[in-house]
Design a protein around this motif. Structure first.
Motif, mmCIF file in Angstrom:
data_model
loop_
_atom_site.group_PDB
_atom_site.id
_atom_site.type_symbol
_atom_site.label_atom_id
_atom_site.label_comp_id
_atom_site.label_asym_id
_atom_site.label_seq_id
_atom_site.Cartn_x
_atom_site.Cartn_y
_atom_site.Cartn_z
ATOM 1 N N THR A 7 1.006 -1.158 0.039
ATOM 2 C CA THR A 7 0.017 0.059 -0.031
ATOM 3 C C THR A 7 1.094 1.252 0.040
ATOM 4 O OG1 THR A 7 -0.086 -0.030 2.562
ATOM 5 C CG2 THR A 7 -1.909 -1.206 1.171
ATOM 6 N N PRO A 8 1.542 1.504 -1.212
ATOM 7 C CA PRO A 8 2.564 2.516 -1.304
ATOM 8 C C PRO A 8 1.987 4.064 -1.124
ATOM 9 C CG PRO A 8 2.091 1.702 -3.387
ATOM 10 C CD PRO A 8 1.493 0.845 -2.600
ATOM 11 N N LEU A 14 -3.334 8.984 -2.017
ATOM 12 C CA LEU A 14 -4.530 8.147 -2.464
ATOM 13 C C LEU A 14 -5.659 8.847 -2.896
ATOM 14 C CD1 LEU A 14 -5.814 5.363 -3.272
ATOM 15 C CD2 LEU A 14 -6.503 5.004 -0.621
ATOM 16 N N GLU A 15 -6.220 10.043 -1.821
ATOM 17 C CA GLU A 15 -7.193 10.757 -2.350
ATOM 18 C C GLU A 15 -6.955 11.773 -3.759
ATOM 19 O OE1 GLU A 15 -9.315 14.890 -0.286
ATOM 20 O OE2 GLU A 15 -8.161 13.404 1.208
ATOM 21 N N HIS A 16 -5.789 12.048 -3.809
ATOM 22 C CA HIS A 16 -5.408 12.757 -5.186
ATOM 23 C C HIS A 16 -5.526 12.019 -6.073
ATOM 24 C CE1 HIS A 16 -2.669 15.999 -2.452
ATOM 25 N NE2 HIS A 16 -4.049 15.965 -2.290
ATOM 26 N N ILE A 17 -4.952 10.918 -6.181
ATOM 27 C CA ILE A 17 -5.032 9.853 -7.306
ATOM 28 C C ILE A 17 -6.553 9.576 -7.413
ATOM 29 C CG2 ILE A 17 -4.435 7.539 -7.955
ATOM 30 C CD1 ILE A 17 -2.116 9.014 -8.230
ATOM 31 N N GLN A 245 -10.206 1.460 -4.820
ATOM 32 C CA GLN A 245 -9.173 1.577 -3.667
ATOM 33 C C GLN A 245 -7.987 0.733 -3.725
ATOM 34 O OE1 GLN A 245 -9.436 4.883 -1.936
ATOM 35 N NE2 GLN A 245 -10.823 5.070 -3.296
ATOM 36 N N ILE A 246 -8.469 -0.684 -3.816
ATOM 37 C CA ILE A 246 -7.409 -1.699 -3.932
ATOM 38 C C ILE A 246 -6.734 -1.655 -5.119
ATOM 39 C CG2 ILE A 246 -7.327 -4.200 -3.996
ATOM 40 C CD1 ILE A 246 -9.795 -4.566 -2.162
ATOM 41 N N VAL A 247 -7.403 -1.289 -6.219
ATOM 42 C CA VAL A 247 -6.509 -1.361 -7.463
ATOM 43 C C VAL A 247 -5.765 -0.279 -7.713
ATOM 44 C CG1 VAL A 247 -6.694 -0.918 -10.161
ATOM 45 C CG2 VAL A 247 -8.472 -2.347 -8.954
ATOM 46 N N HIS A 248 -6.113 1.041 -6.959
ATOM 47 C CA HIS A 248 -5.173 2.105 -6.803
ATOM 48 C C HIS A 248 -3.750 1.710 -6.204
ATOM 49 C CE1 HIS A 248 -7.536 5.142 -8.605
ATOM 50 N NE2 HIS A 248 -8.268 5.156 -7.703
#
Length: 793
Positions: A7-8, A14-17, A245-248
């Motif tokens: 989970t890098p 993650l929110e930005h992506i 979320q998992i795929v990100h």
């Protein structure tokens, strides 16, 4: 296939992506559907929806996902990268992403990064006067339209060649992966040099469906797919799922590992001298087709099925239920979080993106190259064949050209911006001299018997015309130069690719922000008139006809009659930009007609009267014209026969190098004005034209000319077999004896006077047939023919 855990992405990243991905998806849907109310300030009304819904949603969310994550890699690593998308139907996604990163508004200031610009962005997509639905030339950052599938990976490898700092991310649709050209292009990794070339990251996007059918690679087992890709020489990584979320996290972790691997492969090759061929990493991305779109429409499943391929809500303008579903779909991306009150993307969406030239939409490699450079060309005049008198020496034109191309290689070795591609035919086409300066690039096993194979060669051969074409196109589109040498009959294999490239060039000529790119140069040899040994299957001169259908400002066709004219034409072609140049030249020994000074002048004119072969005194009874090396020989041989049998007949000989000169000026930039054309060919005298290819093309080019009713064209009539060279001409009625008959039949008053001559010509043709069937050779008077100059009385 390997799966990377981890989970890098921290919570903020993650929110930005995710916000960027949602914004790209929102903008993509808006382009397909809306012509008003871009930020949904009010409930959607039917008039907000376009009357014709055109575009493709199914592949778009996957392309947006990858663009988002690759932008993260670029921003964090300052990585030089361009993005090639095989599923060109994902056009709205690429436009959305380059708008978000700011490139689109820089190129098109009227499409600003605000509500007004967004409204214009939406309306223009697949709309009259707007932009196409594909990833077209109008899209900044693109070098590959993808309207026709199969060429993305070969384009990507071509772009990476001699670009050591560049990574080309190439998305291959699973429908595209079923095409023959794509299947062959997987082997491009055997030609990539980790020292002098960049890297290609293939991303096979499995969303499961084409327009109405499942895709093959999505329906075979994971083990079988992994074995296939590993067998191609890749190291495949799997990213799969339908939870964003998992795929990100998985995609981010996988890309981190892959870009570390790419860097290590290049470090080992560049710093430690490792020469073993690497297994380059690639990704298999398995996500639902039409991901984040409607789950069901009219009670039928859509997301994850073939129904998501194009426009899931096809009647949103006229069906209230579809309109409500469209609004629900678009609001699911939470646009109020993505755009401020003025329609400007919020900082969480865009502030972390790459800046300047690192943006994939602004990368100079996708617009003619970062540092485009003209070729250093040695003076072709220094390679001239000595011609004491017309026909006074013999040469193999392409072998002579090969000597010059060898030195072109040498002159540009420092810049590494010139390559020759072809399907196993460089030496067959007598260009072998280039191998004195460079090897054929090869990174598979090499046996002791092999010749001219090396890790950093600049000649590229693979027995796939599609792959050769794709490599060269990618190379040219990123600012470098090249030549495609091919047997004439089999250049047809890339007809569709030529279509796409010609359309690309035609469009980019109208885009002021697109740089001119080096021309696509073909050398067609081993041509129809010297394929007597291979037979009927190898006898087809029709590639020229195909090219001639393209826009006139894009295409050029040259038929040099000897070695010196070939040198002059080749120099011109390699200096040119934004053209498709087709050069047709034989490789067999043949007469040299013009010394270099005369050759340059003749090529500059494009066509001209050969005074040294004519006796018309300015007022011919007949014009004998030729376009092509073998037709030139036959016209000159016919001229000698006419001089022998009908010495009072006034004959004008005309030779055509530039086929476009036959057209009027209003039809082609190289066209000849009517007055000049009429002066050369006359308006009322018979013109017997011997042409290299299919005769109808010459009629098509000249039908508007005043004298066209008097034209009679001989050429290839689809008659062929395994036979002698001259028998090919006889079979197609383009031999010298038949040309004499044509003159007798068409010059007024000559038929009765020259009846015995006509009969003798027929008798010689009959004797030829008997002789070849008995001996397997051409008549001695044909095989040993030489041009005899006119002797003044």
């Amino acid at each position: 296939m390997e799966v990377v855990e981890g989970t890098p992405l921290g919570a903020e990243e993650l929110e930005h992506i995710d916000a960027h991905w949602r914004a790209a998806n929102y903008l993509s849907v808006g382009q397909i559907y809306l012509m008003g109310n871009p930020l949904l300030r009010e409930p959607l009304q039917p008039e907000d929806v376009k009357p014709r819904l055109l575009g493709h949603w199914g592949t778009t969310p996957g392309l947006n996902l990858l663009y988002t994550h690759l932008s993260r890699i670029i921003a964090q690593r300052d990585q030089d990268m361009i993005y090639v998308t095989g599923p060109g139907h994902g056009g709205p996604g690429l436009v959305a992403n380059v708008w978000l990163e700011g490139t689109y508004s820089e190129v098109y200031p009227n499409i600003s990064q605000d509500e007004v610009g967004m409204a214009r962005l939406f309306k223009q997509f697949s709309f009259p006067g707007g932009v196409p639905s594909h990833v077209a030339p109008e899209t900044p950052g693109s070098i590959h339209e993808g309207g026709e599938l199969g060429y993305s990976l070969s384009h990507a490898y071509g772009a990476a060649l001699d670009n050591p700092d560049l990574v080309v991310a190439c998305v291959i649709g699973d429908g595209e992966a079923e095409t023959g050209p794509l299947a062959a292009s997987w082997h491009s990794n055997k030609f990539l040099d980790p020292v002098g070339d960049g890297a290609v990251l293939p991303i096979l996007h499995l969303n499961g469906y084409k327009i109405a059918n499942p895709t093959v690679l999505a329906r075979i087992s994971e083990d079988e797919l992994s074995a296939l890709l590993t067998g191609y020489g890749y190291k495949p990584y799997l990213v799969a799922g339908d939870d964003p979320q998992i795929v990100h996290q998985q995609l981010a972790a996988t890309l981190d590992v892959i870009f570390d691997e790419i860097a290590e492969i290049q470090r080992l090759a560049r710093e430690e001298g490792v020469t073993e061929r690497p297994h380059w990493p690639m990704i298999v991305l398995r996500t639902p087709k039409g991901w984040t779109g409607p789950k069901e429409v009219d009670g039928l499943p859509v997301e994850g099925t073939w129904r998501a391929h194009q426009v899931p809500l096809s009647t949103a303008r006229g069906d209230a239920i579809h309109l409500a579903a469209l609004e629900e779909w678009m609001r699911s991306y939470r646009p109020d979080e993505l755009f401020d009150a003025d329609g400007v993307p919020t900082p969480q969406v865009v502030d972390w993106l790459p800046k300047g030239d690192l943006r994939m939409g602004a990368n100079p490699h996708a617009n003619g190259g970062r540092f485009p450079r003209d070729l250093e060309l040695p003076d072709f005049r220094n390679y001239a064949v000595k011609v004491p008198v017309p026909g006074g020496s013999t040469a193999e034109p392409t072998r002579v050209l090969g000597g010059w191309l060898r030195d072109v290689m040498v002159a540009n070795e420092e810049y590494r911006n010139f390559r020759i591609v072809g399907p196993d035919e460089t030496e067959s086409n007598r260009l072998g001299a280039v191998l004195e300066a460079t090897d054929k690039v090869w990174r598979a096993d090499i046996d002791p018997v092999d010749q001219h194979l090396g890790l950093r060669g600049r000649v590229m051969e693979i027995l796939s015309e599609h792959t050769c074409q794709g490599w060269l196109e990618g190379y040219l589109l990123t600012g470098r130069h090249g030549l495609f040498s091919c047997y004439e009959a089999f250049t047809h294999i890339v007809d569709s690719m030529v279509n796409q490239h010609a359309k690309w060039l035609a469009v980019t000529r109208e885009l002021s922000w697109r740089k001119p790119i080096p021309s696509l140069n073909y050398l067609l040899t081993s041509h129809v008139w010297r394929q007597d040994h291979n037979g009927f299957s190898h006898q087809d001169p029709g590639f020229v006809d195909h090219v001639m259908n393209k826009k006139p400002e894009v295409v050029r066709v040259y038929l040099p009659p000897d070695a010196n004219t070939l040198l002059s034409v080749a120099d011109h072609c390699l200096r040119s930009r934004d053209y498709i140049n087709v050069v047709v030249s034989g490789k067999q020994p043949g007469p040299s007609w013009l010394d270099m000074e005369a050759a340059v002048l003749h090529c500059t004119r494009g066509l001209g009267i050969w005074d040294w072969a004519s006796n018309d005194d300015g007022d011919p009874d007949v014009v004998l014209a030729a376009a092509g090396d073998i037709p030139t020989i036959e016209v000159l041989a016919a001229t000698m026969l006419l001089r022998q049998y009908l010495p009072d007949l006034k004959v004008r000989v005309v030779n055509v190098v530039d086929l476009m000169r036959l057209q009027p000026t209003e039809e082609h930039p190289h066209g000849m004005p009517n007055a000049e054309f009429d002066a050369v060919f006359t308006t009322d005298r018979p013109v017997i034209f011997a042409y290299h290819g299919y005769p109808m093309l010459i009629h098509r080019l000249t039908y508007r000319r005043t004298g066209h009713p008097h034209w009679h064209v001989r050429g290839y009539k689809e008659e062929g077999t395994t036979t002698t060279p001259f028998d090919m001409l006889v079979m197609n009625d383009m031999d010298r004896y038949h040309l004499v008959i044509d003159v007798i039949d068409r010059v007024p008053g000559l038929a009765r006077k020259a009846a015995t001559v006509r009969q003798e010509m027929l008798d010689i043709r009959a004797r030829h047939r008997e002789y070849t069937r008995r001996t397997g050779e051409d008549l001695p008077e044909v095989a040993n023919w030489v041009w005899q100059p006119i002797v003044s009385a």
